[in-house]
Design a protein around this motif. Structure first.
Motif, PDB file in Angstrom:
ATOM      1  N   MET A 169       0.836  -1.195   0.000  1.00 38.03           N
ATOM      2  CA  MET A 169       0.000   0.000   0.000  1.00 38.03           C
ATOM      3  C   MET A 169       0.873   1.247   0.000  1.00 38.03           C
ATOM      4  SD  MET A 169      -3.389  -0.393   2.323  1.00 38.03           S
ATOM      5  CE  MET A 169      -3.082  -1.819   3.353  1.00 38.03           C
ATOM      6  N   PRO A 170       0.343   2.325  -0.559  1.00 37.27           N
ATOM      7  CA  PRO A 170       1.110   3.575  -0.564  1.00 37.27           C
ATOM      8  C   PRO A 170       1.175   4.199   0.830  1.00 37.27           C
ATOM      9  CG  PRO A 170      -0.919   3.782  -1.856  1.00 37.27           C
ATOM     10  CD  PRO A 170      -0.882   2.402  -1.307  1.00 37.27           C
ATOM     11  N   GLU A 171       2.241   4.922   1.071  1.00 37.19           N
ATOM     12  CA  GLU A 171       2.383   5.657   2.329  1.00 37.19           C
ATOM     13  C   GLU A 171       1.857   7.073   2.142  1.00 37.19           C
ATOM     14  OE1 GLU A 171       6.376   5.739   3.826  1.00 37.19           O
ATOM     15  OE2 GLU A 171       6.132   3.785   4.779  1.00 37.19           O
ATOM     16  N   GLN A 172       1.143   7.555   3.145  1.00 34.90           N
ATOM     17  CA  GLN A 172       0.617   8.919   3.164  1.00 34.90           C
ATOM     18  C   GLN A 172       1.189   9.596   4.408  1.00 34.90           C
ATOM     19  OE1 GLN A 172      -1.229   9.490   0.513  1.00 34.90           O
ATOM     20  NE2 GLN A 172      -1.653   7.378  -0.043  1.00 34.90           N
ATOM     21  N   THR A 173       1.774  10.768   4.231  1.00 30.65           N
ATOM     22  CA  THR A 173       2.389  11.491   5.342  1.00 30.65           C
ATOM     23  C   THR A 173       1.822  12.901   5.399  1.00 30.65           C
ATOM     24  OG1 THR A 173       4.434  10.215   5.128  1.00 30.65           O
ATOM     25  CG2 THR A 173       4.588  12.302   6.302  1.00 30.65           C
ATOM     26  N   PHE A 174       1.545  13.358   6.606  1.00 33.98           N
ATOM     27  CA  PHE A 174       1.090  14.725   6.844  1.00 33.98           C
ATOM     28  C   PHE A 174       1.307  15.046   8.310  1.00 33.98           C
ATOM     29  CE2 PHE A 174      -2.505  11.874   7.159  1.00 33.98           C
ATOM     30  CZ  PHE A 174      -3.193  12.279   8.299  1.00 33.98           C
ATOM     31  N   ILE A 175       1.032  16.273   8.695  1.00 36.22           N
ATOM     32  CA  ILE A 175       1.185  16.698  10.083  1.00 36.22           C
ATOM     33  C   ILE A 175      -0.199  16.708  10.713  1.00 36.22           C
ATOM     34  CG2 ILE A 175       1.955  18.551  11.622  1.00 36.22           C
ATOM     35  CD1 ILE A 175       3.819  19.388   9.197  1.00 36.22           C
ATOM     36  N   LEU A 176      -0.351  15.991  11.808  1.00 36.20           N
ATOM     37  CA  LEU A 176      -1.624  15.904  12.520  1.00 36.20           C
ATOM     38  C   LEU A 176      -1.445  16.419  13.937  1.00 36.20           C
ATOM     39  CD1 LEU A 176      -4.572  15.002  12.833  1.00 36.20           C
ATOM     40  CD2 LEU A 176      -3.699  12.727  13.438  1.00 36.20           C
ATOM     41  N   ASN A 177      -2.154  17.480  14.258  1.00 37.44           N
ATOM     42  CA  ASN A 177      -2.096  18.064  15.602  1.00 37.44           C
ATOM     43  C   ASN A 177      -0.657  18.274  16.064  1.00 37.44           C
ATOM     44  OD1 ASN A 177      -4.895  18.160  15.720  1.00 37.44           O
ATOM     45  ND2 ASN A 177      -5.020  16.078  16.529  1.00 37.44           N
ATOM     46  N   GLY A 178       0.169  18.779  15.139  1.00 31.19           N
ATOM     47  CA  GLY A 178       1.541  19.126  15.470  1.00 31.19           C
ATOM     48  C   GLY A 178       2.567  18.018  15.326  1.00 31.19           C
ATOM     49  N   GLU A 231      -4.567   3.060   1.057  1.00 30.11           N
ATOM     50  CA  GLU A 231      -4.862   3.369  -0.343  1.00 30.11           C
ATOM     51  C   GLU A 231      -5.134   4.858  -0.530  1.00 30.11           C
ATOM     52  OE1 GLU A 231      -4.456   1.322  -2.817  1.00 30.11           O
ATOM     53  OE2 GLU A 231      -4.000  -0.336  -1.468  1.00 30.11           O
ATOM     54  N   ASP A 232      -4.791   5.358  -1.714  1.00 32.77           N
ATOM     55  CA  ASP A 232      -4.918   6.778  -2.031  1.00 32.77           C
ATOM     56  C   ASP A 232      -6.342   7.311  -1.946  1.00 32.77           C
ATOM     57  OD1 ASP A 232      -2.211   6.923  -2.545  1.00 32.77           O
ATOM     58  OD2 ASP A 232      -2.439   6.758  -4.728  1.00 32.77           O
ATOM     59  N   ASP A 233      -7.327   6.489  -2.255  1.00 33.91           N
ATOM     60  CA  ASP A 233      -8.700   6.989  -2.369  1.00 33.91           C
ATOM     61  C   ASP A 233      -9.499   6.935  -1.066  1.00 33.91           C
ATOM     62  OD1 ASP A 233      -8.886   4.229  -2.291  1.00 33.91           O
ATOM     63  OD2 ASP A 233     -10.434   4.119  -3.844  1.00 33.91           O
ATOM     64  N   VAL A 234      -8.874   6.527   0.041  1.00 40.64           N
ATOM     65  CA  VAL A 234      -9.566   6.504   1.329  1.00 40.64           C
ATOM     66  C   VAL A 234      -9.753   7.942   1.808  1.00 40.64           C
ATOM     67  CG1 VAL A 234      -9.410   5.770   3.747  1.00 40.64           C
ATOM     68  CG2 VAL A 234      -8.673   4.229   1.916  1.00 40.64           C
ATOM     69  N   ARG A 235     -10.946   8.251   2.273  1.00 40.68           N
ATOM     70  CA  ARG A 235     -11.229   9.600   2.771  1.00 40.68           C
ATOM     71  C   ARG A 235     -10.455   9.853   4.059  1.00 40.68           C
ATOM     72  NH1 ARG A 235     -13.332  12.295  -1.504  1.00 40.68           N
ATOM     73  NH2 ARG A 235     -14.449  10.724  -2.685  1.00 40.68           N
ATOM     74  N   CYS A 290     -14.271  14.323   5.441  1.00 41.61           N
ATOM     75  CA  CYS A 290     -15.091  13.285   4.817  1.00 41.61           C
ATOM     76  C   CYS A 290     -15.096  13.410   3.307  1.00 41.61           C
ATOM     77  CB  CYS A 290     -16.524  13.308   5.352  1.00 41.61           C
ATOM     78  SG  CYS A 290     -17.519  14.696   4.741  1.00 41.61           S
ATOM     79  N   SER A 291     -14.729  14.580   2.810  1.00 34.24           N
ATOM     80  CA  SER A 291     -14.796  14.825   1.367  1.00 34.24           C
ATOM     81  C   SER A 291     -13.420  14.952   0.713  1.00 34.24           C
ATOM     82  CB  SER A 291     -15.612  16.092   1.091  1.00 34.24           C
ATOM     83  OG  SER A 291     -14.954  17.218   1.631  1.00 34.24           O
ATOM     84  N   VAL A 292     -12.364  14.612   1.459  1.00 31.40           N
ATOM     85  CA  VAL A 292     -11.001  14.751   0.951  1.00 31.40           C
ATOM     86  C   VAL A 292     -10.307  13.394   0.971  1.00 31.40           C
ATOM     87  CG1 VAL A 292      -8.759  15.856   1.368  1.00 31.40           C
ATOM     88  CG2 VAL A 292     -10.866  17.131   1.771  1.00 31.40           C
ATOM     89  N   ARG A 293      -9.755  13.007  -0.176  1.00 30.90           N
ATOM     90  CA  ARG A 293      -8.982  11.764  -0.220  1.00 30.90           C
ATOM     91  C   ARG A 293      -7.654  11.991   0.494  1.00 30.90           C
ATOM     92  NH1 ARG A 293      -7.943  10.294  -6.059  1.00 30.90           N
ATOM     93  NH2 ARG A 293      -7.210  12.424  -5.928  1.00 30.90           N
ATOM     94  N   VAL A 294      -7.178  10.986   1.175  1.00 38.55           N
ATOM     95  CA  VAL A 294      -5.922  11.124   1.908  1.00 38.55           C
ATOM     96  C   VAL A 294      -4.776  11.463   0.965  1.00 38.55           C
ATOM     97  CG1 VAL A 294      -5.319   8.654   1.893  1.00 38.55           C
ATOM     98  CG2 VAL A 294      -4.498  10.140   3.749  1.00 38.55           C
ATOM     99  N   SER A 295      -4.832  11.013  -0.268  1.00 40.10           N
ATOM    100  CA  SER A 295      -3.761  11.324  -1.221  1.00 40.10           C
ATOM    101  C   SER A 295      -3.756  12.792  -1.639  1.00 40.10           C
ATOM    102  CB  SER A 295      -3.873  10.435  -2.463  1.00 40.10           C
ATOM    103  OG  SER A 295      -5.087  10.683  -3.131  1.00 40.10           O
ATOM    104  N   ASP A 296      -4.836  13.515  -1.361  1.00 44.51           N
ATOM    105  CA  ASP A 296      -4.889  14.940  -1.667  1.00 44.51           C
ATOM    106  C   ASP A 296      -4.175  15.790  -0.603  1.00 44.51           C
ATOM    107  OD1 ASP A 296      -6.342  14.441  -3.977  1.00 44.51           O
ATOM    108  OD2 ASP A 296      -8.276  14.691  -2.958  1.00 44.51           O
ATOM    109  N   ILE A 297      -3.809  15.167   0.499  1.00 42.01           N
ATOM    110  CA  ILE A 297      -3.119  15.856   1.580  1.00 42.01           C
ATOM    111  C   ILE A 297      -1.611  15.767   1.327  1.00 42.01           C
ATOM    112  CG2 ILE A 297      -2.739  15.936   4.085  1.00 42.01           C
ATOM    113  CD1 ILE A 297      -5.618  16.549   3.220  1.00 42.01           C
ATOM    114  N   LYS A 298      -0.939  16.914   1.327  1.00 48.77           N
ATOM    115  CA  LYS A 298       0.510  16.948   1.106  1.00 48.77           C
ATOM    116  C   LYS A 298       1.249  16.653   2.406  1.00 48.77           C
ATOM    117  CE  LYS A 298      -0.170  20.663  -2.157  1.00 48.77           C
ATOM    118  NZ  LYS A 298      -0.796  21.871  -1.691  1.00 48.77           N
ATOM    119  N   ASP A 299       2.484  16.240   2.278  1.00 49.19           N
ATOM    120  CA  ASP A 299       3.259  15.914   3.483  1.00 49.19           C
ATOM    121  C   ASP A 299       3.567  17.144   4.329  1.00 49.19           C
ATOM    122  OD1 ASP A 299       5.173  17.033   1.815  1.00 49.19           O
ATOM    123  OD2 ASP A 299       6.659  15.459   2.138  1.00 49.19           O
TER     124      ASP A 299
END
Length: 159
Positions: free
Chosen positions: A1-10, A18-22, A60-69
């Motif tokens: 599965m692809p890795e998704q990285t972002f900053i959550l609560n600091g 998967e990329d298409d998971v909300r 709820c309306s944003v795919r996790v892959s749309d979030i940048k690191d």
């Protein structure tokens, strides 16, 4: 599965999903952050309202892959950390003092929408108006809208 990285609560987080998971499901089911509530899943009720880079959005309306690191996602759990030295965010304090909650389900989203609105209005160099309050579209099934409006006005003076 692809890795998704972002900053959550600091804190930087990485999930294998998967990329298409909300993003809402990533927050709630994968990361255990349950403040953003599932209401409709189609960006209507806004129970999941959180912040991305300081602005209100509905995961709820944003795919996790749309979030940048480099994107910073803040949920109700991290809101107090955005204000130095306080246990609660000033808007959360106003909510408690105004006794807004009944069932409480929508309240995290309501508070997050309120904080984003107050910050936006302040950046424009003005105060919150009734028209601004009318623009908040978060649904409250208990109908505590008058107390929500009063808490937003109160919270705005504290922020």
């Amino acid at each position: 599965m692809p890795e998704q990285t972002f900053i959550l609560n600091g804190e930087r987080v990485t999930v294998d999903i998967e990329d298409d998971v909300r993003l809402l499901w990533v927050l709630r089911d994968v990361l255990g952050v349950t403040g953003p509530k599932y209401g409709c899943g189609i960006n209507v009720c806004k129970a999941c309202t959180s912040h991305i880079n300081g602005k209100a959005f509905n995961p709820c309306s944003v795919r996790v892959s749309d979030i940048k690191d480099t994107d910073e996602v803040t949920t109700i759990e991290g809101l107090a950390d955005t204000v130095p030295g306080d246990e609660l965010h000033p808007m959360q304090e106003a909510w408690l003092e105004r006794d807004v909650s009944q069932c409480g389900y929508c309240q995290p989203g309501q508070i997050m929408a309120a904080v984003a609105l107050v910050k936006k209005v302040a950046a424009e160099g003005r105060s919150v108006t009734e028209a601004d309050l009318d623009g908040i579209r978060n649904i409250c099934r208990c109908g505590t809208y008058s107390r929500i409006r009063e808490a937003i006005k109160d919270g705005a003076t504290r922020m």
